[in-house]
Design a protein around this motif. Structure first.
Motif, PDB file in Angstrom:
ATOM      1  N   VAL A   1       0.825  -1.300  -0.002  1.00 34.49           N
ATOM      2  CA  VAL A   1      -0.122  -0.204  -0.186  1.00 34.49           C
ATOM      3  C   VAL A   1       0.920   1.325  -0.093  1.00 34.49           C
ATOM      4  CG1 VAL A   1      -1.996   1.347   1.363  1.00 34.49           C
ATOM      5  CG2 VAL A   1      -1.644  -1.422   1.296  1.00 34.49           C
TER       6      VAL A   1
ATOM      7  N   MET B   1      -2.178  -3.869  10.045  1.00 31.03           N
ATOM      8  CA  MET B   1      -0.521  -3.913  10.215  1.00 31.03           C
ATOM      9  C   MET B   1      -0.125  -3.819  11.775  1.00 31.03           C
ATOM     10  SD  MET B   1       0.070  -4.486   7.190  1.00 31.03           S
ATOM     11  CE  MET B   1       1.730  -4.294   6.672  1.00 31.03           C
TER      12      MET B   1
ATOM     13  N   ILE C   1       4.250  -0.317  10.701  1.00 35.91           N
ATOM     14  CA  ILE C   1       4.090   0.170   9.375  1.00 35.91           C
ATOM     15  C   ILE C   1       3.048   1.535   9.571  1.00 35.91           C
ATOM     16  CG2 ILE C   1       3.014  -0.200   7.027  1.00 35.91           C
ATOM     17  CD1 ILE C   1       5.590  -1.772   7.593  1.00 35.91           C
TER      18      ILE C   1
ATOM     19  N   ASN D   1       3.957   7.164   5.415  1.00 32.21           N
ATOM     20  CA  ASN D   1       5.111   7.966   5.355  1.00 32.21           C
ATOM     21  C   ASN D   1       4.887   9.365   4.626  1.00 32.21           C
ATOM     22  OD1 ASN D   1       5.249   7.586   2.536  1.00 32.21           O
ATOM     23  ND2 ASN D   1       5.769   5.487   3.052  1.00 32.21           N
TER      24      ASN D   1
HETATM   25  N1  ACO Z   1       2.241  -2.022   2.303  1.00 30.96           N
HETATM   26  C1  ACO Z   1       2.015  -3.298   2.914  1.00 30.96           C
HETATM   27  N2  ACO Z   1       2.990  -4.042   3.705  1.00 30.96           N
HETATM   28  C2  ACO Z   1       4.017  -3.355   3.704  1.00 30.96           C
HETATM   29  C3  ACO Z   1       4.299  -2.058   3.202  1.00 30.96           C
HETATM   30  C4  ACO Z   1       3.239  -1.358   2.409  1.00 30.96           C
HETATM   31  N3  ACO Z   1       3.520  -0.093   2.191  1.00 30.96           N
HETATM   32  N4  ACO Z   1       5.403  -1.704   3.655  1.00 30.96           N
HETATM   33  C5  ACO Z   1       6.145  -2.684   4.412  1.00 30.96           C
HETATM   34  N5  ACO Z   1       5.124  -3.802   4.391  1.00 30.96           N
HETATM   35  C6  ACO Z   1       5.274  -5.159   5.202  1.00 30.96           C
HETATM   36  C7  ACO Z   1       6.196  -6.220   4.197  1.00 30.96           C
HETATM   37  O1  ACO Z   1       5.380  -6.893   3.415  1.00 30.96           O
HETATM   38  C8  ACO Z   1       6.839  -6.900   5.289  1.00 30.96           C
HETATM   39  O2  ACO Z   1       5.837  -7.884   5.848  1.00 30.96           O
HETATM   40  P1  ACO Z   1       6.321  -9.449   5.967  1.00 30.96           P
HETATM   41  O3  ACO Z   1       7.247  -9.334   7.236  1.00 30.96           O
HETATM   42  O4  ACO Z   1       5.286 -10.049   6.367  1.00 30.96           O
HETATM   43  O5  ACO Z   1       7.027  -9.749   4.713  1.00 30.96           O
HETATM   44  C9  ACO Z   1       7.172  -6.121   6.408  1.00 30.96           C
HETATM   45  O6  ACO Z   1       5.925  -5.023   5.978  1.00 30.96           O
HETATM   46  C10 ACO Z   1       8.501  -5.217   6.413  1.00 30.96           C
HETATM   47  O7  ACO Z   1       8.500  -4.615   5.124  1.00 30.96           O
HETATM   48  P2  ACO Z   1       9.930  -4.360   4.433  1.00 30.96           P
HETATM   49  O8  ACO Z   1      10.038  -4.548   3.019  1.00 30.96           O
HETATM   50  O9  ACO Z   1      11.198  -5.325   5.093  1.00 30.96           O
HETATM   51  O10 ACO Z   1      10.378  -3.165   4.949  1.00 30.96           O
HETATM   52  P3  ACO Z   1      11.687  -2.208   4.237  1.00 30.96           P
HETATM   53  O11 ACO Z   1      12.316  -1.436   5.268  1.00 30.96           O
HETATM   54  O12 ACO Z   1      12.463  -3.001   3.271  1.00 30.96           O
HETATM   55  O13 ACO Z   1      10.493  -1.365   3.319  1.00 30.96           O
HETATM   56  C11 ACO Z   1       9.763   0.436   2.138  1.00 30.96           C
HETATM   57  C12 ACO Z   1      10.522   0.077   3.425  1.00 30.96           C
HETATM   58  C13 ACO Z   1      10.367  -0.090   0.886  1.00 30.96           C
HETATM   59  C14 ACO Z   1       9.341   1.961   1.884  1.00 30.96           C
HETATM   60  C15 ACO Z   1       8.345  -0.284   2.106  1.00 30.96           C
HETATM   61  O14 ACO Z   1       7.581  -0.106   3.453  1.00 30.96           O
HETATM   62  C16 ACO Z   1       7.391   0.020   0.930  1.00 30.96           C
HETATM   63  O15 ACO Z   1       7.464  -0.633  -0.034  1.00 30.96           O
HETATM   64  N6  ACO Z   1       6.544   1.091   1.122  1.00 30.96           N
HETATM   65  C17 ACO Z   1       5.530   1.491  -0.028  1.00 30.96           C
HETATM   66  C18 ACO Z   1       6.349   2.457  -0.977  1.00 30.96           C
HETATM   67  C19 ACO Z   1       6.648   3.694  -0.245  1.00 30.96           C
HETATM   68  O16 ACO Z   1       5.500   4.191   0.442  1.00 30.96           O
HETATM   69  N7  ACO Z   1       7.715   4.152  -0.293  1.00 30.96           N
HETATM   70  C20 ACO Z   1       8.212   5.612   0.222  1.00 30.96           C
HETATM   71  C21 ACO Z   1       9.173   5.587   1.309  1.00 30.96           C
HETATM   72  S1  ACO Z   1       9.408   6.890   2.011  1.00 30.96           S
HETATM   73  C22 ACO Z   1      10.218   7.594   0.876  1.00 30.96           C
HETATM   74  O17 ACO Z   1      11.208   7.199   0.273  1.00 30.96           O
HETATM   75  C23 ACO Z   1      10.361   9.202   0.948  1.00 30.96           C
END
Ligand code: ACO
Length: 378
Positions: A256, A305, A310, A313
């Motif tokens: 999401v 979540m 989560i 952001n």
């Molecule tokens: N929606 C649903 N599930 C999520 C989300 C999300 N946005 N973000 C994390 N999760 C879940 C993952 O699926 C994972 O679940 P699991 O443990 O069951 O596999 C758990 O939360 C941990 O997630 P990771 O991917 O390990 O966290 P990471 O630190 O690598 O990810 C990221 C950070 C890339 C920002 C991720 O949260 C994401 O993809 N978010 C959506 C994209 C986004 O909003 N990006 C902007 C970031 S802020 C910026 O750059 C300015």
């Protein structure tokens, strides 16, 4: 020395000392040069924050006035860059147009390859001002609209919004735009700042470092998330549909957009500030739909979540704010880049004071000493 530890994604690896910003991911706090982001948003301006980041201290009154004059003086972009922009495909993604535009701006900077500190500050000022004009021009170019000349009087934020929308900018919109610039100015070492530092560490020039930052920001896991988050809110369409949408997305293992962060494991303070200004704007503009959908998505995500750390952001509410300000969604990520130029430049200047070539290792996991087969025998 053998390299034994693998740090996928460089998680928790410290590559530099900094006084520029501190992200307290556990407590959801953000500081620029020691000042809490909430204070800066309320009491400062983007111009002052730029000085703060480039000089690592707040300016005195006359210093701020002179810095502001320098920024205003550098707003125009060379005619050659505008001519080149006019030849580019109108349907290209604005982030790709921005990369091309900044590469062109570099060619017309007389101090491109002068590496003294003062020259780098002057280049940072040019980059901050000219990237704003470039992004605004790109926003009009893709819509087939005439360019709006930069103003010589307005603040950086009001001028940017004026150049994008072509309209007079009211006080609240100018303030919200300024807040958006401040909130995007700096954020320690995300992928884009790391990319900028990697390029800079070879003693390449400042424009090349900024270009590396822009390139890394483009992706949907980083700066591209704001556009995607708004698309999701528009697709949901009404608050009543939000719950099912989020549940379906999570069931399908989709991300999401606008939720989660590598460092913040509690509420991103920038999202909280944006949410507040979204509420103010929604009231004044008489349009609460985006706010209501976003609130509903947040409610369901928080429930679903639970315990995973989560939260929304910066990108979750920013897109709705930008929409109410009249900024087209294609420009959200270029705006992010425009506001972050100062953070990238400040990190590069700080790093160059104690430069070390960035050269990590990869752990080789393939075979060795294979017999080379002739092309016929493969
Ligand atoms: N929606 C649903 N599930 C999520 C989300 C999300 N946005 N973000 C994390 N999760 C879940 C993952 O699926 C994972 O679940 P699991 O443990 O069951 O596999 C758990 O939360 C941990 O997630 P990771 O991917 O390990 O966290 P990471 O630190 O690598 O990810 C990221 C950070 C890339 C920002 C991720 O949260 C994401 O993809 N978010 C959506 C994209 C986004 O909003 N990006 C902007 C970031 S802020 C910026 O750059 C300015």
């Amino acid at each position: 020395m053998s390299v034994v530890e693998l740090h996928k994604g460089l998680d928790n690896i410290i590559v530099k000392e900094t006084v520029l910003s501190y992200v307290d991911g556990e407590r959801g706090r953000l500081y620029y040069v020691g000042y809490p982001i909430e204070e800066l948003v309320e009491k400062s301006t983007y111009e002052e924050v730029c000085f703060l980041l480039l000089h690592r201290r707040l300016p005195k009154k006359e210093e701020l006035a002179s810095f502001d004059r320098e920024l205003k003086k550098e707003r125009e972009i060379p005619k050659e860059v505008i001519d080149a922009l006019n030849l580019m495909p109108r349907n290209a993604h604005p982030m790709d147009l921005l990369k091309a535009g900044i590469a062109l701006l570099a060619l017309y900077d007389p101090e491109l390859n002068v590496h003294e500190k003062e020259a780098n500050i002057r280049k940072s000022i040019r980059l901050i001002s000219k990237t704003a004009t470039l992004t605004a021009y790109i926003s009009r170019y893709i819509r087939g609209l005439d360019y709006v000349q930069p103003s010589k009087e307005m603040s950086h934020a009001a001028n940017f919004l004026h150049m994008v929308t072509g309209e007079e900018i009211d006080e609240l919109s100018a303030k919200v735009m300024d807040v958006a610039f401040i909130l995007h100015a700096e954020h320690e070492l995300p992928a884009s700042s790391m990319a900028a530092l990697t390029a800079a560490s070879t003693l390449s020039d400042l424009y090349s470092a900024i270009l590396a930052g822009v390139a890394a920001l483009k992706g949907p896991l980083h700066g591209g998330a704001n556009e995607k988050a708004l698309e999701m809110i528009l697709e949901i369409g009404s608050p009543e549909r939000a719950e099912q949408y989020v549940i379906d997305a999570l069931r399908a293992k989709k991300r999401v957009m606008g939720f989660g962060h590598r460092v913040y494991k509690s509420y991103d303070p920038r999202a909280r500030i944006f949410r507040k200004y979204l509420e103010k704007l929604s009231e004044v503009k008489g349009n609460k739909t985006l706010l209501m959908i976003a609130d509903e998505v947040e409610k369901v995500m928080t429930r679903e979540m639970k315990g995973k750390g989560i939260f929304p952001n910066i990108d979750f509410y920013s897109g709705s704010v930008f929409t109410l300000l009249g900024i087209p969604k294609e420009i959200f990520t270029p705006f992010f880049a425009t506001a972050r130029v100062v953070g990238w430049a400040a990190h590069v200047l700080e790093y160059w004071e104690d430069n070390r070539l960035i050269r990590p290792r990869a752990r080789y996991s393939g075979p060795l000493d294979l017999q080379y087969p002739s092309v016929e025998n493969r």
